[in-house]
Design a protein around this motif. Sequence first.
Motif, short mmCIF file in Angstrom:
data_model
loop_
_atom_site.label_atom_id
_atom_site.label_comp_id
_atom_site.label_asym_id
_atom_site.label_seq_id
_atom_site.Cartn_x
_atom_site.Cartn_y
_atom_site.Cartn_z
N LYS A 249 -2.22 -5.98 19.87
CA LYS A 249 -1.05 -5.10 19.90
C LYS A 249 0.10 -5.75 20.69
N LYS A 250 -0.27 -6.38 21.80
CA LYS A 250 0.75 -7.03 22.62
C LYS A 250 1.44 -8.16 21.84
N PHE A 251 0.69 -8.88 21.06
CA PHE A 251 1.26 -10.02 20.34
C PHE A 251 2.05 -9.60 19.09
N ILE A 252 1.49 -8.67 18.31
CA ILE A 252 2.10 -8.43 16.99
C ILE A 252 2.49 -6.97 16.75
N GLY A 253 2.34 -6.12 17.76
CA GLY A 253 2.72 -4.72 17.60
C GLY A 253 1.59 -3.89 16.99
N GLU A 254 1.65 -2.59 17.19
CA GLU A 254 0.55 -1.71 16.81
C GLU A 254 0.28 -1.67 15.30
N THR A 255 1.35 -1.60 14.50
CA THR A 255 1.14 -1.47 13.05
C THR A 255 0.42 -2.69 12.49
N MET A 256 0.91 -3.86 12.89
CA MET A 256 0.30 -5.08 12.38
C MET A 256 -1.10 -5.29 12.96
N ALA A 257 -1.28 -4.92 14.23
CA ALA A 257 -2.60 -5.07 14.85
C ALA A 257 -3.63 -4.25 14.08
N LYS A 258 -3.26 -3.03 13.74
CA LYS A 258 -4.19 -2.17 12.97
C LYS A 258 -4.48 -2.76 11.61
N ASP A 259 -3.43 -3.31 10.98
CA ASP A 259 -3.59 -3.94 9.66
C ASP A 259 -4.57 -5.12 9.76
N VAL A 260 -4.39 -5.95 10.78
CA VAL A 260 -5.27 -7.10 10.95
C VAL A 260 -6.72 -6.65 11.19
N LEU A 261 -6.88 -5.61 12.02
CA LEU A 261 -8.23 -5.12 12.31
C LEU A 261 -8.91 -4.54 11.07
N ARG A 262 -8.22 -3.66 10.38
CA ARG A 262 -8.84 -2.94 9.25
C ARG A 262 -8.95 -3.79 7.98
N ASN A 263 -7.93 -4.60 7.75
CA ASN A 263 -7.89 -5.28 6.45
C ASN A 263 -8.26 -6.75 6.49
N PHE A 264 -8.26 -7.32 7.69
CA PHE A 264 -8.66 -8.73 7.79
C PHE A 264 -9.97 -8.88 8.57
N LEU A 265 -9.91 -8.64 9.87
CA LEU A 265 -11.09 -8.89 10.71
C LEU A 265 -12.31 -8.10 10.23
N PHE A 266 -12.08 -6.80 9.95
CA PHE A 266 -13.21 -5.96 9.55
C PHE A 266 -13.00 -5.44 8.15
N ASN A 267 -12.52 -6.34 7.31
CA ASN A 267 -12.30 -6.04 5.90
C ASN A 267 -13.61 -5.57 5.26
N GLY A 268 -13.46 -4.56 4.40
CA GLY A 268 -14.64 -4.01 3.73
C GLY A 268 -14.73 -2.51 3.98
N ILE A 269 -13.98 -2.04 4.95
CA ILE A 269 -14.02 -0.62 5.29
C ILE A 269 -13.65 0.24 4.09
N ASP A 270 -12.68 -0.21 3.33
CA ASP A 270 -12.25 0.61 2.19
C ASP A 270 -13.10 0.38 0.95
N GLU A 271 -13.91 -0.65 0.95
CA GLU A 271 -14.69 -0.96 -0.26
C GLU A 271 -16.18 -0.63 -0.13
N LEU A 272 -16.73 -0.80 1.06
CA LEU A 272 -18.19 -0.71 1.17
C LEU A 272 -18.72 0.70 1.37
N GLY A 273 -17.83 1.64 1.69
CA GLY A 273 -18.31 3.00 1.92
C GLY A 273 -17.14 3.92 2.13
N SER A 274 -17.46 5.22 2.22
CA SER A 274 -16.35 6.16 2.36
C SER A 274 -16.50 7.04 3.60
N ARG A 275 -17.58 6.84 4.37
CA ARG A 275 -17.74 7.67 5.57
C ARG A 275 -16.73 7.24 6.63
N THR A 276 -16.41 8.18 7.50
CA THR A 276 -15.40 7.90 8.51
C THR A 276 -16.06 7.54 9.84
#
Length: 318
Positions: A249-276
């Motif tokens: 967050k410090k380096f790239i801001g909150e929006t991008m940090a979340k994008d990197v976490l959800r869609n890059f580092l821990f990619n698969g959240i939207d494809e492998l299941g639907s539980r929260t």
Amino acid sequence: FCVTAKPRLLKSVGVSFGTHSSWRRKRALFQVSAISFQKFIQFALNETKRRTHLVPSPLQVKFNTVNSMDGKTELQMLSFQASKIRLLRSLSIETEAMQVLDFAAFPEPEFDVPIFCANFFATTNTNIMVLDLNPLHDVISRADYKERYYKSLMPLGLKYSELLPWGGKLTGESLKFFSPIVIWTRFTPSQDKFEVLYSAFMDYYEAWLGLINRAVAETDASQIMCNREAQHRYLTWRAEKDPGHGVLKKFIGETMAKDVLRNFLFNGIDELGSRTFLDYFPEYRREDGTINEKRSVMGKSFENRPWDTKGNFIGDHS
Ligand code: BLA
């Protein structure tokens, strides 16, 4: 150790030593610029390519090199896939004062092989390191799983847990994601420790490559589903509670940090299941239905290594 290449840590050569204080200053500078995780990444990629056909991941198009908001730092992202590897990805950040590596490899859901996990956070004062083959299934209740993947690796775990001793209390919930051979350590930066860490990284990565190479694809649909859900739960935990979130967050801001976490580092959240997150971890639910932002609800736990030398869990929180 199986150090295959003599590391070249000296980035700046020809440092001349002047007065004692300037020497100290230069030495401090040397130590800061000395650490780089690039050789870790290169080692892992080369070894993987030696054993399998590694191709760039489609993620590479969107996530490659990003500059920090102040333009001073580059965040380097690399991602690949292979027939048995759903995602092999790396994030590295190197500044004068801080070096970060988050390197992970996730198997395809047809395989219940553990997830390779190397998370290193280094500053001038301290290094915080997690290295593990994170189990896909619970190693405490599933003795068969522990037996299958970790029994033969216990000597490796034992060797490095002596060289890189347990780092003390940590987010208690994290333990469920760690294996009996986890290396969780903190140390004051030194070249010796860094070399031990590099050896540990190489040995653990080779061990992981061995497991994935030998793994035979599951054909039973319910078992595949089970693997998929376990990986989804893992990704959901990490995307929400990763200790790196604040730094990103410090380096790239909150929006991008979340994008990197959800869609890059821990990619698969939207494809492998639907539980929260709250489906998997209801103890984090606050009265208003939102997620408790604390990293830990159970508190910091496990002062000492909660696994014995045979890989039995001996922690007081189960
Ligand atoms: C600290 N990182 C930690 C700690 C752990 C981990 C256990 C100790 C603090 C704690 O108890 O939470 C790592 N925790 C993990 C891992 C898993 C887990 C690997 O549950 C896997 C299941 N760390 C990173 C990256 C950054 C980073 C990419 O991996 C920065 C971009 C930073 N980690 C970081 C920092 C700390 C830390 C700053 C110390 C501060 C803190 O405790 O929040």
